[in-house]
Design an enzyme around this catalytic site. Sequence first.
Site, short mmCIF file in Angstrom:
data_model
loop_
_atom_site.label_atom_id
_atom_site.label_comp_id
_atom_site.label_asym_id
_atom_site.label_seq_id
_atom_site.Cartn_x
_atom_site.Cartn_y
_atom_site.Cartn_z
N SER B 118 0.81 -1.21 0.00
CA SER B 118 0.00 0.00 0.00
C SER B 118 0.86 1.27 0.00
O SER B 118 0.35 2.35 -0.23
CB SER B 118 -0.93 0.00 1.21
OG SER B 118 -0.19 0.12 2.40
N LYS B 156 1.35 4.37 6.88
CA LYS B 156 0.66 5.21 5.88
C LYS B 156 1.11 6.66 6.01
O LYS B 156 1.66 7.07 7.03
CB LYS B 156 -0.87 5.17 6.13
CG LYS B 156 -1.53 3.83 5.91
CD LYS B 156 -1.66 3.50 4.44
CE LYS B 156 -2.46 2.20 4.25
NZ LYS B 156 -1.81 1.05 4.96
#
Lengths: 196, 196
Positions: B118, B156
């Site tokens: 991701s 993230k």
Amino acid sequence: MKLNKQTEILEFIQYKIENEGYSPSIREIAEKVNLKSTSSVHHHLNNLIEKGLLSKKANQPRTLTSNKIITSFKTVPIVGEIAAGSPLLAEENKIGEISVPQEKFNQNLFALKVNGDSMLDAGIHDGDIVVIDKGVEPKNGDIGAFMINDTEATVKYLDTISGKRYLIPANKNYNNQEINSNIQPIGKVVSLFRDI
Amino acid sequence: MKLNKQTEILEFIQYKIENEGYSPSIREIAEKVNLKSTSSVHHHLNNLIEKGLLSKKANQPRTLTSNKIITSFKTVPIVGEIAAGSPLLAEENKIGEISVPQEKFNQNLFALKVNGDSMLDAGIHDGDIVVIDKGVEPKNGDIGAFMINDTEATVKYLDTISGKRYLIPANKNYNNQEINSNIQPIGKVVSLFRDI
DNA sequence: CATAAATTAGAACAAATGTTCGAAAAAAAA
DNA sequence: TTTTTTTTCGAACATTTGTTCTAATTTATG
């Protein structure tokens, strides 16, 4: 193969720093590379400094430092899931190795600071530090380090296309480069370090 | 706390070598540790050499080397997938150790093995190991580590969009995730290791 | 071949450095 | 306190080192 004089000097400086722990003097360099005048070495040193490969402090003895190869490295194992009944550091538990700077020189490992974004799509960024194993020749599909014209080190994919071997960047803005006699493999890139 | 003079000298030598790349001169040491005579430094150096803590070449400038090997690095734990309900740094989650330079070391550091792609466009790959500083709360634009539902750790970008805070992946195949009470910041990602 | 450029050499010099010696000062021990 | 040990100082010295200049030599270039 006869080495370029400046490469010879650069390698001796790096060797000396890594093995003795301090920079050689100009006269020590002269003796090593068979130059009989300190000014000849001086000339080459200034050239290497202009190219950005070396640094030194003016009028200060033994203050040469290499800009590209930053330090020597030692590898330590990383252990993953432990197989039942096996010791923690058993080979089967090892999920990889990580390289850490170490004062002691390791013959086959060294690190290179990546310059530019030609390997961006491989997750290798400008300023990253890659660890290279000089004892492993990069094969097709590998990321390797290569010396171009005895002056520039670069990190690229290696592969064969239509029977010819190429250095292949991981960035569409750069072109493939066919391997010729000016390009010498240094070793395989084995790990990467980044400060964020 | 007043440091022993010899310890002070030893640490300065190590600092200088690590940061500048070459040994300090005796006069540089004298100035740093507030000694007004080179012979005073000379005396301490001989003492340190007798103790086996230092080496140097006679009559050669800037050839001091430290014999201590491991001091400048410390290890932090690496954690992998988080067992449900267990604290992040529980022993059962530990899959290895990684060494980091001492100057960056603090008690708040640990490492996390990245799961998934991701964050691919940020150059963070599946299997990479990121070092996280628990003592630094990630700000907008930073890459941080976050705990989701107390069971899963994720890495993230953090940013604010239209007044709401999101975890933002670096991969168009993944969606932003609005931060709610189930998401807790762990710390800021400060460095990255990869085996290739 | 002649010419230009790059490389190497030699010598001299100034600066920085390590070393040594005796003595003063400070600290520790008696 | 007195004595001893440790630490610091100051100055002088010899050596190593980096730097700079000019000239010789080699290599490349036309």
